[in-house]
Design a protein around this motif. Structure first.
Motif: not given
Ligand code: C2E
Ligand code: MG
Ligand code: MG
Ligand code: MG
Length: 283
Positions: A113-139
């Motif tokens: 299954l592929c899960v879609s997650v809604n992302i608000s622009m404020n989240q997208f614009h957090q300086p560590n957003f890409v890192q957050l995605i990577e960390d979450t996937l790893r964890e």
């Protein structure tokens, strides 16, 4: 205003303050507490492949179960969460929860299954957003290709160069990106050339009227044709009737989501649906 009058002497019931802002303030106080106490639940709405009729994924949709008020709909609190910045911790929580759940389901032997997650622009614009995605996937151990980030077109258009860079970095991680509520923004279409998104989600306001209004039908037909030419998947949101479904199938729409197949479901309900191997029937 009330606060300026006398230091700590905060006047809640200042005459200037109308009912609306009181309601808002009340909601904000409760929302802040709810974020701390994690009073939220994630529901999952099936995403269905129009070709095979099978569920290929699900959109995660947050629900707020307030102890006294009951269920508060995201339409009521997401805009406020965005204004107050509370969407950042709330969004991270939803992201993690959705990834955890999807990994758990993949261990239970359901088709991938592929899960879609809604992302608000404020989240997208957090300086560590890409890192957050990577960390979450790893964890959570979820495979990156099983995560799709939904970004809404209206806001996706500001700071084009920053957004492109972030999109590129997300692409490198291997997550998918879809444009949510497509057609409701103010943007030109030119950015579709620049951002290689995976899916265009055609807004439900167009889908609602496709069988009664020629203009809506024309717009949806054109969007599906355009997606195909650009090799982007088209997904119709808010499909409710067999007539809408038939129309979308005839136009070559790739995927759908809507009450005709299922409303958003609690995790155990979603599991029940998966067990039944429910297929979408187009008549
Ligand atoms: P969205 O991302 O466009 O999500 C689709 C909305 O359409 C959902 O409303 C879903 O329940 C509803 N829907 C699905 N099928 C049908 C249908 O056949 N008919 C009708 N009338 N509605 C249908 P919901 O769950 O109330 O969410 C509303 C919006 O709140 C979402 O719109 C999204 O923009 C936002 N939202 C929800 N969860 C999150 C979240 O975790 N993070 C962020 N940033 N936004 C969220
Ligand atoms: Mg969405
Ligand atoms: Mg949408
Ligand atoms: Mg949306």
């Amino acid at each position: 205003r009330a606060k300026e009058k006398g230091g700590n002497n905060f006047q809640l019931y200042h005459p200037e303050m109308n009912k609306r802002s009181l309601h808002r303030l009340n909601l904000e106080i409760h929302l802040r507490k709810a974020v701390e106490k994690e009073e939220f639940h994630v529901y999952y709405q099936p995403l269905v492949d129009l070709g095979t009729g099978k569920i290929f994924g699900m959109e995660s949709l947050v629900r707020w179960k307030h102890p006294e008020w009951g269920m508060v709909s995201p339409g009521e609190f997401i805009p406020l969460a965005e204004e107050t910045g509370l969407i950042v911790p709330l969004g991270s929580w939803v992201l993690k929860e959705a990834c955890k759940q999807t990994y758990a389901w993949s261990l239970m032997g359901y088709p991938r299954l592929c899960v879609s997650v809604n992302i608000s622009m404020n989240q997208f614009h957090q300086p560590n957003f890409v890192q957050l995605i990577e960390d979450t996937l790893r964890e959570t151990k979820l495979h990156p290709s099983q995560l799709c980030l939904e970004i809404t077109e209206t806001v996706a258009m500001k700071n084009v160069s920053y957004i492109m860079e972030t999109m590129e970095n997300l692409k490198k991680i291997g997550v998918q990106i879809s444009i949510d509520d497509f057609g409701t923004g103010y943007s030109s279409l030119s950015y579709l050339k620049k951002f290689r998104v995976h899916t265009l989600k055609i807004d439900q306001s167009f889908i609602r009227d496709i069988t009664v209004d020629e203009d809506s039908a024309a717009i949806v037909t054109a969007l599906i044709a355009m997606s195909r030419k650009l090799k982007i998947k088209s997904l119709a949101e808010g499909v409710e009737t067999p007539e809408q479904l038939r129309f979308l199938k005839d136009q070559g729409c790739d995927e759908i989501q809507g009450y005709i197949f299922s409303t958003p479901l609690a995790p155990d309900q979603f599991e029940e649906l998966m067990k039944k191997n429910k297929l979408l029937q187009v008549h």
